[in-house]
Design an enzyme around this catalytic site. Structure first.
Site, PDB file in Angstrom:
ATOM      1  N   ASN A 274      16.900  10.461  16.297  1.00  0.00           N
ATOM      2  CA  ASN A 274      15.505  10.188  15.948  1.00  0.00           C
ATOM      3  C   ASN A 274      14.519  10.645  17.013  1.00  0.00           C
ATOM      4  O   ASN A 274      13.463  11.177  16.714  1.00  0.00           O
ATOM      5  CB  ASN A 274      15.322   8.709  15.664  1.00  0.00           C
ATOM      6  CG  ASN A 274      16.058   8.238  14.429  1.00  0.00           C
ATOM      7  OD1 ASN A 274      16.325   7.071  14.262  1.00  0.00           O
ATOM      8  ND2 ASN A 274      16.419   9.151  13.533  1.00  0.00           N
ATOM      9  N   LYS A 279      11.213   2.562  20.219  1.00  0.00           N
ATOM     10  CA  LYS A 279      11.249   2.193  18.807  1.00  0.00           C
ATOM     11  C   LYS A 279      11.204   0.664  18.754  1.00  0.00           C
ATOM     12  O   LYS A 279      12.195  -0.023  19.002  1.00  0.00           O
ATOM     13  CB  LYS A 279      12.505   2.722  18.128  1.00  0.00           C
ATOM     14  CG  LYS A 279      12.579   2.394  16.636  1.00  0.00           C
ATOM     15  CD  LYS A 279      13.909   2.823  16.051  1.00  0.00           C
ATOM     16  CE  LYS A 279      13.943   4.317  15.846  1.00  0.00           C
ATOM     17  NZ  LYS A 279      15.227   4.740  15.209  1.00  0.00           N
TER      18      LYS A 279
END
Length: 439
Positions: A274, A279
């Site tokens: 990703n 995150k």
């Protein structure tokens, strides 16, 4: 009991130097023991006659005791139990004996030396945890964790350090070149990850695609376990994200930490996972009613493949205070989801800097004020003493703190000085500065 193969240290220069004396205050009955690659578990465990394994040290150590590890490589060739299937989980090292509040069991590097726990020779045909910490009130300090393997492609990641106990401290851990996250908090509350590094982790055999699960740090904890903190940590060159809080149902705080060049095969610019710096949440893309707020503050993200700071479909507004994001794509992505399952912007953003790359996305619906993109300020390199992206992996300070750099610190004449609002963090002058570094 497993007896691991042990060889002497012959690895590259350490990124996390540490020099410290023995703890200054123990319980009255506290003892000190020693382990060395050349030791013997039948010895006395003294400096002159050290043990060979952490497993034997744990069998003897009690609350308040300290076990010092001499420099060298502790090389593991197999787990301490057999794989019941190719998708089972096994441990190389299980730390399940607890200390007590104020009297942890300490597993520390000997002053000025570098103990390396190398799991690259393990052939167990299932998922591997290098360290499995299930106990409480344990303090690991100055240990290097490397080489945890994936030996088939039927699973997601393996793990350098897996944590499910509470009230533990992981200080000056250097977790690198593992085939999965460097340090992962699966459960438990009150854990502190302090001044630790996770880098160059890459899960080449993960079942959902190479590079998709090797974060630097992760916390995916269940409800009822608050108080997990990452402070003064660095995550770089990991194939997935730097820090990942997906499926965390208890609040997590990340502060004074750095994340860069995540989302690539380590050592290259080849896309992998990703690639977000931080995150901060999410529950698999859908809405849940028991989501929790996380906090990310005084942290820096730059040159990540995707977002510097990413809400990841979180279900309520996290706090993002006094962060600096440089040359990410975008710098801040506040993609959230509401109770109807619709995409919305969610986040409380104050005193943040976004510069270079693409600045923001999914901001509609957020509470954002006194950030560089919604003030009347002109952004350029001149706002900073430097915008260099090299040197961030330099050796830490002698006490373990992050290296002192000039990059992304505000210039003396920056118009971002004193442009913030009070969010409860210390500052000088009439108002807080923008970004991670107060002038």
């Amino acid at each position: 009991m497993q007896r691991s193969t042990v060889v002497l240290l012959a690895t590259a220069a350490v990124l996390v130097p540490w020099v410290a004396a023995a703890p200054s205050s123990h319980a009255a009955a506290a003892r000190t023991f020693y382990v060395a690659p050349s030791g013997n578990d039948g010895a006395a465990g003294t400096l002159a006659a050290p043990w060979a394994s952490i497993a034997h040290a744990q069998s003897v150590a009690a609350a308040g005791d300290t076990v010092y590890f001499r420099g060298g490589t502790y090389a593991y060739t197999r787990a301490n139990s057999a794989c019941s299937s190719q998708t089972a989980r096994v441990d190389a090292i299980t730390l399940n004996k607890s200390g007590a509040s104020g009297s942890p069991i300490r597993y520390w590097a000997y002053a000025g030396e570098r103990p390396v726990f190398d799991f690259s020779r393990m052939t167990d045909n299932c998922r591997i945890k290098g360290f499995d910490v299930t106990g409480a009130w344990i303090h690991l300090k100055g240990l290097e964790v490397t080489g945890v393997r994936q030996n088939n492609n039927l699973n997601h990641e393996s793990w350098g350090v897996w944590v499910s106990g509470s009230n533990n401290t992981f200080e000056l851990i250097n977790a690198h070149h593992n085939m999965g996250p460097g340090l992962f908090i699966q459960d438990g509350g009150g854990n502190l990850v302090l001044n630790s590094d996770a880098h160059d982790n890459y899960d080449s055999m993960t079942s959902n695609g190479a590079g998709e699960s090797a974060d630097g740090f992760g916390a995916h904890i269940s409800a009822g376990h608050p108080g997990n903190v990452f402070r003064g940590c660095r995550a770089w060159n990991n194939s997935d994200d730097g820090f990942d809080l997906i499926n965390a149902f208890s609040s997590v705080t990340i502060e004074s930490s750095w994340a860069w060049h995540n989302g690539y095969v380590p050592g290259t610019n080849t896309s992998a996972g990703n690639g977000n710096g931080f995150k901060a949440g999410g529950y698999g893309g859908g809405y849940v009613s028991n989501g929790v707020k996380h906090t990310v503050r005084t942290s820096v993200a730059f040159s990540n493949r995707s977002a510097g700071f990413y809400a990841n479909h979180h279900t309520l507004a996290n706090d993002y205070f006094n962060n600096t994001s440089y040359n990410n794509h975008p710098d801040y992505n506040m993609l959230g989801v509401n109770s109807s399952g619709a995409a919305v912007g969610l986040g409380n953003l104050r005193n943040n800097i976004a510069y270079a790359g693409s600045l923001t996305s999914n901001m509609t619906g957020t509470s954002a004020a006194n950030n560089s993109w919604n003030l009347s300020v002109s952004m350029s390199d001149a706002q900073f003493r430097s915008v260099a992206t090299t040197g961030w992996d330099a050796a830490r300070q002698s006490g373990g703190g992050l290296p002192v750099l000039s990059s992304l610190h505000l210039a003396a004449n920056s118009t971002l000085i004193d442009k913030g609002v009070n969010v409860g963090l210390p500052y000088t002058g009439p108002a807080p500065d923008l970004g991670a570094f107060e002038s």
